[in-house]
Scaffold this motif. Structure first.
Motif, PDB file in Angstrom:
ATOM      1  N   VAL A 101       1.426  -1.312   0.110  1.00 58.83           N
ATOM      2  CA  VAL A 101      -0.373   0.324   0.384  1.00 58.83           C
ATOM      3  C   VAL A 101       1.204   1.395  -0.630  1.00 58.83           C
ATOM      4  N   ARG A 102       0.527   2.423  -0.691  1.00 56.87           N
ATOM      5  CA  ARG A 102       1.190   3.175  -0.789  1.00 56.87           C
ATOM      6  C   ARG A 102       0.777   4.115  -1.336  1.00 56.87           C
ATOM      7  N   PRO A 103       0.995   4.827  -0.371  1.00 56.67           N
ATOM      8  CA  PRO A 103      -0.047   6.466  -0.575  1.00 56.67           C
ATOM      9  C   PRO A 103       1.017   7.823  -0.960  1.00 56.67           C
ATOM     10  N   TYR A 104       0.305   8.878  -2.039  1.00 55.46           N
ATOM     11  CA  TYR A 104       1.369   9.740  -1.764  1.00 55.46           C
ATOM     12  C   TYR A 104       0.814  11.180  -2.269  1.00 55.46           C
ATOM     13  N   ALA A 105       1.399  12.112  -2.825  1.00 54.83           N
ATOM     14  CA  ALA A 105       1.415  13.326  -3.112  1.00 54.83           C
ATOM     15  C   ALA A 105       1.780  13.876  -3.820  1.00 54.83           C
ATOM     16  N   GLY A 106       1.744  14.915  -5.100  1.00 52.02           N
ATOM     17  CA  GLY A 106       2.745  15.298  -6.042  1.00 52.02           C
ATOM     18  C   GLY A 106       2.741  16.709  -6.542  1.00 52.02           C
ATOM     19  N   ILE A 107       3.333  17.041  -7.324  1.00 49.40           N
ATOM     20  CA  ILE A 107       3.318  18.027  -8.151  1.00 49.40           C
ATOM     21  C   ILE A 107       3.539  17.706  -9.609  1.00 49.40           C
ATOM     22  N   ASP A 108       2.803  19.067 -10.002  1.00 51.42           N
ATOM     23  CA  ASP A 108       2.697  18.258 -11.365  1.00 51.42           C
ATOM     24  C   ASP A 108       2.908  19.977 -12.575  1.00 51.42           C
ATOM     25  N   PHE A 109       3.481  19.589 -13.941  1.00 57.99           N
ATOM     26  CA  PHE A 109       3.951  20.973 -14.305  1.00 57.99           C
ATOM     27  C   PHE A 109       4.058  20.314 -15.707  1.00 57.99           C
ATOM     28  N   GLY A 110       3.298  21.214 -16.427  1.00 61.26           N
ATOM     29  CA  GLY A 110       3.319  20.856 -18.334  1.00 61.26           C
ATOM     30  C   GLY A 110       1.977  21.710 -18.695  1.00 61.26           C
ATOM     31  N   MET A 111       2.281  21.308 -19.741  1.00 65.59           N
ATOM     32  CA  MET A 111       1.122  21.948 -21.276  1.00 65.59           C
ATOM     33  C   MET A 111      -0.340  21.739 -21.054  1.00 65.59           C
ATOM     34  N   THR A 112      -1.223  22.507 -21.404  1.00 68.00           N
ATOM     35  CA  THR A 112      -2.813  21.930 -21.454  1.00 68.00           C
ATOM     36  C   THR A 112      -3.061  22.347 -22.900  1.00 68.00           C
ATOM     37  N   GLN A 113      -3.365  21.653 -22.866  1.00 66.23           N
ATOM     38  CA  GLN A 113      -3.676  22.707 -24.663  1.00 66.23           C
ATOM     39  C   GLN A 113      -5.810  22.028 -24.598  1.00 66.23           C
ATOM     40  N   TYR A 114      -6.294  22.820 -25.827  1.00 71.25           N
ATOM     41  CA  TYR A 114      -7.508  22.476 -25.590  1.00 71.25           C
ATOM     42  C   TYR A 114      -7.673  22.770 -26.773  1.00 71.25           C
ATOM     43  N   THR A 115      -9.305  21.847 -27.791  1.00 69.67           N
ATOM     44  CA  THR A 115      -9.289  22.274 -28.467  1.00 69.67           C
ATOM     45  C   THR A 115     -11.027  22.103 -29.097  1.00 69.67           C
ATOM     46  N   PHE A 116     -11.270  23.617 -29.779  1.00 69.40           N
ATOM     47  CA  PHE A 116     -12.704  23.462 -30.094  1.00 69.40           C
ATOM     48  C   PHE A 116     -12.929  23.559 -31.266  1.00 69.40           C
ATOM     49  N   ASP A 117     -14.104  22.513 -31.433  1.00 70.09           N
ATOM     50  CA  ASP A 117     -14.527  21.860 -32.111  1.00 70.09           C
ATOM     51  C   ASP A 117     -15.718  23.026 -32.910  1.00 70.09           C
ATOM     52  N   PHE A 118     -16.016  24.371 -33.171  1.00 74.35           N
ATOM     53  CA  PHE A 118     -16.544  24.914 -33.729  1.00 74.35           C
ATOM     54  C   PHE A 118     -17.139  25.131 -35.227  1.00 74.35           C
ATOM     55  N   PHE A 119     -18.071  24.846 -35.999  1.00 78.36           N
ATOM     56  CA  PHE A 119     -19.381  25.108 -37.387  1.00 78.36           C
ATOM     57  C   PHE A 119     -17.718  24.334 -38.328  1.00 78.36           C
ATOM     58  N   GLY A 120     -17.272  23.238 -37.502  1.00 81.54           N
ATOM     59  CA  GLY A 120     -17.122  22.424 -38.605  1.00 81.54           C
ATOM     60  C   GLY A 120     -15.306  22.586 -38.702  1.00 81.54           C
ATOM     61  N   GLY A 121     -14.796  23.704 -37.660  1.00 80.56           N
ATOM     62  CA  GLY A 121     -13.430  24.220 -38.100  1.00 80.56           C
ATOM     63  C   GLY A 121     -12.742  24.263 -36.616  1.00 80.56           C
ATOM     64  N   GLU A 122     -11.413  23.643 -36.346  1.00 79.56           N
ATOM     65  CA  GLU A 122     -10.563  23.256 -34.879  1.00 79.56           C
ATOM     66  C   GLU A 122      -9.747  24.849 -34.455  1.00 79.56           C
ATOM     67  N   VAL A 123     -10.474  25.066 -32.994  1.00 80.65           N
ATOM     68  CA  VAL A 123      -9.512  25.827 -32.962  1.00 80.65           C
ATOM     69  C   VAL A 123      -8.660  26.014 -31.518  1.00 80.65           C
ATOM     70  N   LYS A 124      -7.130  25.829 -31.723  1.00 81.85           N
ATOM     71  CA  LYS A 124      -6.577  24.985 -30.577  1.00 81.85           C
ATOM     72  C   LYS A 124      -5.970  26.272 -29.631  1.00 81.85           C
ATOM     73  N   GLU A 125      -5.807  25.912 -27.939  1.00 75.14           N
ATOM     74  CA  GLU A 125      -4.958  27.113 -27.349  1.00 75.14           C
ATOM     75  C   GLU A 125      -4.243  26.267 -26.285  1.00 75.14           C
ATOM     76  N   ASN A 126      -2.928  26.676 -26.311  1.00 71.38           N
ATOM     77  CA  ASN A 126      -1.868  25.973 -25.231  1.00 71.38           C
ATOM     78  C   ASN A 126      -2.000  27.434 -24.409  1.00 71.38           C
ATOM     79  N   TYR A 127      -1.851  25.990 -23.066  1.00 67.56           N
ATOM     80  CA  TYR A 127      -1.590  26.313 -21.783  1.00 67.56           C
ATOM     81  C   TYR A 127      -0.829  26.105 -21.071  1.00 67.56           C
ATOM     82  N   LEU A 128       0.250  26.902 -20.362  1.00 67.68           N
ATOM     83  CA  LEU A 128       1.377  25.850 -19.023  1.00 67.68           C
ATOM     84  C   LEU A 128       0.376  25.919 -17.979  1.00 67.68           C
TER      85      LEU A 128
END
Length: 175
Positions: A101-128
């Motif tokens: 049994v291994r309980p843990y706690a942690g941190i993370d850091f990286g990139m999240t990308q959102y892809t929005f699909d509107f009217f047949g087109g895509e918009v991508k946004e990248n965030y830290l």
């Protein structure tokens, strides 16, 4: 974006290149739910997703790793349009016990990308993005474990986009 990809590639190379050194290497898959919060939660419904992870134990209790997750979401105002979230994070976890049994706690850091699909087109946004989390890993035998985790993440954007991800998965220890 190039710096994040380079950092991720170097981390993966170090994790798998260090296999001959002391420490365990774990690989896992998970299913999860992403719950948007704050202004983000006002516009987007939660959604299901999946992910993969790798961890290398630097000491008996401390691991460094990489996570990649994908979630499918929906806009509240227009259910026929979709939003997806793809996350690539470097992580550090502290394991309080080293038994089955291994309980843990942690941190993370990286990139999240959102892809929005509107009217047949895509918009991508990248965030830290960065976050804190906790989990519990239970080893069924020497190599296989179940894993449950909860992580709170925040996006570095003008309008704060926070989310909570909850996941269950399986982990395999590579000997």
């Amino acid at each position: 974006m190039k710096k994040i990809i380079t950092t991720v590639a170097l981390t993966v190379a170090l994790m798998f290149g260090a296999k001959a050194q002391q420490g365990e290497i774990l690989g896992g898959v998970n299913l999860g739910y992403l719950l948007p919060m704050g202004k983000f939660g006002d516009a987007v419904d939660g959604g299901l997703g999946y992910g993969i992870s790798g961890k290398y134990f630097l000491t008996d209790n401390l691991s460094a790793g990489i996570n990649a997750n994908y979630f499918s979401l929906a806009l509240k105002s227009a259910s026929s349009y979709s939003v997806s979230s793809t996350q690539f994070h470097l992580s550090g976890d502290y394991f309080f016990m080293t038994d089955e049994v291994r309980p843990y706690a942690g941190i993370d850091f990286g990139m999240t990308q959102y892809t929005f699909d509107f009217f047949g087109g895509e918009v991508k946004e990248n965030y830290l993005s960065y976050g804190l989390g906790a989990g519990l890993m239970y080893f069924f035998n020497d190599n296989f474990a179940g894993n449950g985790m909860v992580r709170f993440n925040s996006i570095n954007a003008e309008e704060a986009s926070n989310y909570l991800s909850i996941g269950l998965g399986v982990t395999y220890k590579i000997d």
